[in-house]
Scaffold this active site. Structure first.
Site, PDB file in Angstrom:
ATOM      1  CE  LYS A  90      -3.942   2.117   0.257  1.00 55.90           C
ATOM      2  NZ  LYS A  90      -3.518   2.832  -0.984  1.00 55.90           N
ATOM      3  CD  GLN A 111       3.350   4.697   2.206  1.00 52.78           C
ATOM      4  OE1 GLN A 111       3.931   5.536   1.524  1.00 52.78           O
ATOM      5  NE2 GLN A 111       2.247   4.977   2.858  1.00 52.78           N
ATOM      6  CE  LYS A 114       4.061   7.592   5.411  1.00 52.22           C
ATOM      7  NZ  LYS A 114       3.712   8.446   4.249  1.00 52.22           N
ATOM      8  CE  LYS A 126       4.740   7.434  -2.384  1.00 46.56           C
ATOM      9  NZ  LYS A 126       4.065   7.962  -1.188  1.00 46.56           N
ATOM     10  N   GLY A 165      -2.820   8.231  -4.331  1.00 45.51           N
ATOM     11  CA  GLY A 165      -2.179   9.454  -4.810  1.00 45.51           C
ATOM     12  C   GLY A 165      -0.925   9.815  -4.029  1.00 45.51           C
ATOM     13  CG  ASP A 166       3.313  10.934  -2.993  1.00 45.90           C
ATOM     14  OD1 ASP A 166       3.210  10.742  -1.774  1.00 45.90           O
ATOM     15  OD2 ASP A 166       4.297  11.544  -3.482  1.00 45.90           O
ATOM     16  CB  THR A 209      -2.354  13.596   4.224  1.00 47.71           C
ATOM     17  OG1 THR A 209      -2.706  12.458   3.453  1.00 47.71           O
ATOM     18  CG2 THR A 209      -0.887  13.523   4.598  1.00 47.71           C
ATOM     19  CG  ASN A 240      -4.379  16.094  -0.663  1.00 50.10           C
ATOM     20  OD1 ASN A 240      -3.915  15.436   0.268  1.00 50.10           O
ATOM     21  ND2 ASN A 240      -5.678  16.158  -0.892  1.00 50.10           N
ATOM     22  CB  SER A 376      -5.552   4.747   1.834  1.00 50.33           C
ATOM     23  OG  SER A 376      -5.390   5.834   0.961  1.00 50.33           O
TER      24      SER A 376
HETATM   25  P1  NDP Z   1       0.577  17.718  -4.377  1.00 50.78           P
HETATM   26  O1  NDP Z   1       1.040  17.353  -5.718  1.00 50.78           O
HETATM   27  O2  NDP Z   1      -0.867  17.929  -4.129  1.00 50.78           O
HETATM   28  O3  NDP Z   1       1.331  19.035  -3.874  1.00 50.78           O
HETATM   29  C1  NDP Z   1       2.710  19.086  -3.783  1.00 50.78           C
HETATM   30  C2  NDP Z   1       3.131  20.466  -3.330  1.00 50.78           C
HETATM   31  O4  NDP Z   1       4.513  20.473  -3.048  1.00 50.78           O
HETATM   32  C3  NDP Z   1       2.921  21.521  -4.410  1.00 50.78           C
HETATM   33  O5  NDP Z   1       2.668  22.767  -3.816  1.00 50.78           O
HETATM   34  C4  NDP Z   1       4.260  21.487  -5.124  1.00 50.78           C
HETATM   35  O6  NDP Z   1       4.557  22.681  -5.846  1.00 50.78           O
HETATM   36  C5  NDP Z   1       5.208  21.308  -3.986  1.00 50.78           C
HETATM   37  N1  NDP Z   1       6.411  20.610  -4.485  1.00 50.78           N
HETATM   38  C6  NDP Z   1       6.455  19.390  -5.059  1.00 50.78           C
HETATM   39  N2  NDP Z   1       7.708  19.080  -5.437  1.00 50.78           N
HETATM   40  C7  NDP Z   1       8.442  20.150  -5.107  1.00 50.78           C
HETATM   41  C8  NDP Z   1       9.812  20.420  -5.236  1.00 50.78           C
HETATM   42  N3  NDP Z   1      10.656  19.555  -5.808  1.00 50.78           N
HETATM   43  N4  NDP Z   1      10.244  21.609  -4.749  1.00 50.78           N
HETATM   44  C9  NDP Z   1       9.379  22.493  -4.173  1.00 50.78           C
HETATM   45  N5  NDP Z   1       8.069  22.266  -4.018  1.00 50.78           N
HETATM   46  C10 NDP Z   1       7.610  21.113  -4.478  1.00 50.78           C
HETATM   47  O7  NDP Z   1       1.160  16.588  -3.406  1.00 50.78           O
HETATM   48  P2  NDP Z   1       0.732  16.221  -1.922  1.00 50.78           P
HETATM   49  O8  NDP Z   1       0.252  17.410  -1.188  1.00 50.78           O
HETATM   50  O9  NDP Z   1      -0.132  15.030  -2.001  1.00 50.78           O
HETATM   51  O10 NDP Z   1       2.133  15.738  -1.321  1.00 50.78           O
HETATM   52  C11 NDP Z   1       3.008  16.598  -0.594  1.00 50.78           C
HETATM   53  C12 NDP Z   1       3.932  15.761   0.275  1.00 50.78           C
HETATM   54  O11 NDP Z   1       3.146  14.992   1.193  1.00 50.78           O
HETATM   55  C13 NDP Z   1       4.807  14.742  -0.475  1.00 50.78           C
HETATM   56  O12 NDP Z   1       6.028  14.618   0.214  1.00 50.78           O
HETATM   57  C14 NDP Z   1       4.013  13.440  -0.323  1.00 50.78           C
HETATM   58  O13 NDP Z   1       4.851  12.309  -0.437  1.00 50.78           O
HETATM   59  C15 NDP Z   1       3.495  13.609   1.096  1.00 50.78           C
HETATM   60  N6  NDP Z   1       2.335  12.814   1.466  1.00 50.78           N
HETATM   61  C16 NDP Z   1       1.173  12.861   0.736  1.00 50.78           C
HETATM   62  C17 NDP Z   1       0.076  12.115   1.134  1.00 50.78           C
HETATM   63  C18 NDP Z   1      -1.232  12.198   0.436  1.00 50.78           C
HETATM   64  O14 NDP Z   1      -2.185  11.574   0.910  1.00 50.78           O
HETATM   65  N7  NDP Z   1      -1.371  12.930  -0.651  1.00 50.78           N
HETATM   66  C19 NDP Z   1       0.147  11.211   2.295  1.00 50.78           C
HETATM   67  C20 NDP Z   1       1.390  11.302   3.036  1.00 50.78           C
HETATM   68  C21 NDP Z   1       2.422  12.067   2.600  1.00 50.78           C
HETATM   69  P3  NDP Z   1       4.420  22.711  -7.450  1.00 50.78           P
HETATM   70  O15 NDP Z   1       2.953  22.719  -7.723  1.00 50.78           O
HETATM   71  O16 NDP Z   1       5.127  23.942  -7.854  1.00 50.78           O
HETATM   72  O17 NDP Z   1       5.119  21.474  -7.951  1.00 50.78           O
HETATM   73  O1  2IT Z   2       2.955   8.889   1.404  1.00 52.20           O
HETATM   74  C1  2IT Z   2       1.811   8.418   1.603  1.00 52.20           C
HETATM   75  O2  2IT Z   2       1.528   7.867   2.673  1.00 52.20           O
HETATM   76  C2  2IT Z   2       0.796   8.597   0.570  1.00 52.20           C
HETATM   77  N1  2IT Z   2       1.082   9.199  -0.456  1.00 52.20           N
HETATM   78  C3  2IT Z   2      -0.574   7.998   0.744  1.00 52.20           C
HETATM   79  C4  2IT Z   2      -0.569   6.542   0.395  1.00 52.20           C
HETATM   80  C5  2IT Z   2      -1.908   5.863   0.375  1.00 52.20           C
HETATM   81  O3  2IT Z   2      -1.914   4.675   0.011  1.00 52.20           O
HETATM   82  O4  2IT Z   2      -2.923   6.467   0.722  1.00 52.20           O
END
Ligand code: NDP
Ligand code: 2IT
Length: 444
Positions: A90, A111, A114, A126, A165-166, A209, A240, A376
């Protein structure tokens, strides 16, 4: 050489150039030292660590698709199926130009622990691609997602591997991939999470998240007699995780004064107006700069530097290694007393060590952002039962899970003589369950 040092040297030697993977393994192994030393003979006998750091399998594949100019584009797609000791693989899918095997291995490795911390039956995985959804039309994104899923569908399933998603993968991409999976296999099953609410998704997954991050921060504060009320918060990113962390922090009385994206950051001393951010990011798919064009109290600054804004609490919610030692020192000098990671490994190792040595309360990503994957797993549960829980039911379960993660993490830190060190606590608590399952299941 100690067993953990031996394993780290082996990982560096056998996975050349994979610096993010090395970094994630080192952080985990360093904090497992106490546990491993206490059980060294037993673990060595079954090569537990050698197996733990080697993915069960990595699938890597070609993703061909046709862009709007009729040109054939080719991307690299991956799924890292890291560890299935406690449940089906997952973990999310990341679409970003920086994606490579090292980044996906670090994310898959994190992961494992976590997912174990959530208390739910999910293994670690992943995946993703070096595809950049930015600036692409909906048709191009669909063409890419369909091609990606055409290959990935051979390796996933509701009881086998359940992606989500991520970065760069949200509701739109999950929809396109789900449609293609169903078309290829004829199965209407919970093979992806983060689905839309009309076709098997769970309430609260979108918010989970970010909300979960703030629930665990609230828990940390409660244990030191504080609350979020009146705290100044800086959140990096504007995707997100950042958006829903901001929403929940505001609901609990905090003032969020900054957000960013990969181009720059906005500072709004009057407090971020989240409806405007949602319109820019969720509807227009625009840049955070546009916020300052619309809100007179806000100032936009190009580049990194968001951590120079004074705050009480910092929530890095963008990407790995976005907060380094210098940033950590600046946060401390400006009075920041708590850092909790919405992103995966956003703090460099030096920054993490600085927090621990300088009395900054710190919750690492694998505990702090586990609310997403936990919800999830609740989506999987609802899919299996073929029913849906209400928003309040899921939200309450999420709150309980985050409180439980805090308790397990704090307890493991206490048990091993490092109270308040939630890095060690999260790694140890996550590891114990996986190690126990791996021992029980024999040499596989
Ligand atoms: P999104 O794609 O929704 O948003 C990512 C954000 O981070 C955007 O604002 C993006 O800016 C910025 N970003 C991405 N890459 C870079 C970079 N190289 N340098 C600077 N800014 C950057 O992703 P999420 O919000 O889902 O994910 C954000 C973080 O949270 C990640 O580390 C992800 O692994 C982690 N995460 C996400 C989960 C989820 O459920 N979605 C769960 C647990 C962890 P821009 O638009 O300019 O690229
Ligand atoms: O980093 C993470 O934990 C996620 N992007 C969410 C993974 C999931 O299966 O919901």
């Amino acid at each position: 050489m100690s067993y953990v040092d031996e394993i780290y040297a082996r990982v560096v030697e056998q996975n050349p150039g994979e610096k993010e993977f090395h970094q994630a393994v080192k952080e985990v192994l360093d904090s497992l030292k106490l546990v491993i030393d206490a059980n060294e003979e037993e673990y060595r006998k079954i090569s537990l660590l050698e197996r733990l750091v080697e993915p069960e399998r990595i699938i890597s594949f070609r993703v061909p698709w046709v862009d709007d100019n009729g040109k054939v584009q080719v991307n690299k797609g991956y799924r890292v199926q890291f560890n299935s000791a406690i449940g089906p693989y997952k973990g999310g899918l990341r679409f970003h130009p920086s994606v490579n095997q090292s980044i996906l291995k670090f994310l898959g490795f994190e992961q494992i622990f976590k997912n174990s911390l959530t208390g739910l039956p999910i293994g670690g995985g992943k995946g993703g691609a070096n595809f950049d959804p930015k600036g692409k039309s909906d048709r191009e994104v669909m063409a890419f997602c369909q091609s990606f899923m055409t290959e990935l569908s051979k390796y996933i399933g509701a009881d086998q591997d359940v992606p989500a998603g991520d970065i760069g993968v949200g509701g739109r991409e999950i929809g396109f991939m789900y449609g293609q999976y169903k078309r290829l296999t004829g199965q209407y099953e919970g093979v992806l999470t983060g689905k839309g609410l009309t076709w098997g998704g769970s309430l609260v997954r979108t918010q989970a998240t970010g909300y979960g991050l703030v629930y665990i921060v609230d828990e940390m504060l409660k244990h030191v007699g504080k609350s979020l009320e009146g705290q100044t918060v800086v959140v990096s990113g504007s995707g997100n995780v950042a958006i829903y962390a901001t929403e929940k922090a505001q609901q609990l009385g905090a003032k969020v004064v900054a957000l960013s994206d990969s181009n720059g950051y906005v500072y709004d001393p009057e407090g971020i107006k989240l409806d405007i951010v949602k319109e820019i990011k969720e509807v227009r798919r625009g840049r955070i700069k546009e916020y300052a064009d619309e809100v007179p109290s806000a100032k936009y600054t190009e580049g990194t530097g968001i951590w120079s804004i004074p705050c009480d609490i910092a929530l890095p919610c963008a990407t790995q290694n976005e907060l380094n030692l210098e940033d950590a020192k600046t946060l401390k000098a400006n009075g920041c007393f708590l850092v909790a990671e919405g992103a995966n490994m956003p703090s460099t190792r030096e920054a993490t060590d600085f927090y621990l040595e300088n009395g900054i309360m710190f919750m690492p990503g694998k505990a702090a952002n586990a609310g997403g994957v936990a919800t999830s797993a609740l989506e999987m549960c609802q899919n299996s039962m073929r029913l849906s829980w209400s928003f309040d039911e899921v939200d309450q379960k999420l709150k309980n899970i985050m409180a439980d993660i805090y308790a397990k993490t704090a307890d493991a830190a206490e048990r091993y003589g490092v109270p308040g060190n939630f890095v060690a606590g999260a790694n140890i608590a996550g590891f114990e369950k996986v190690a126990d399952a791996m021992k029980a299941q024999g040499i596989v």
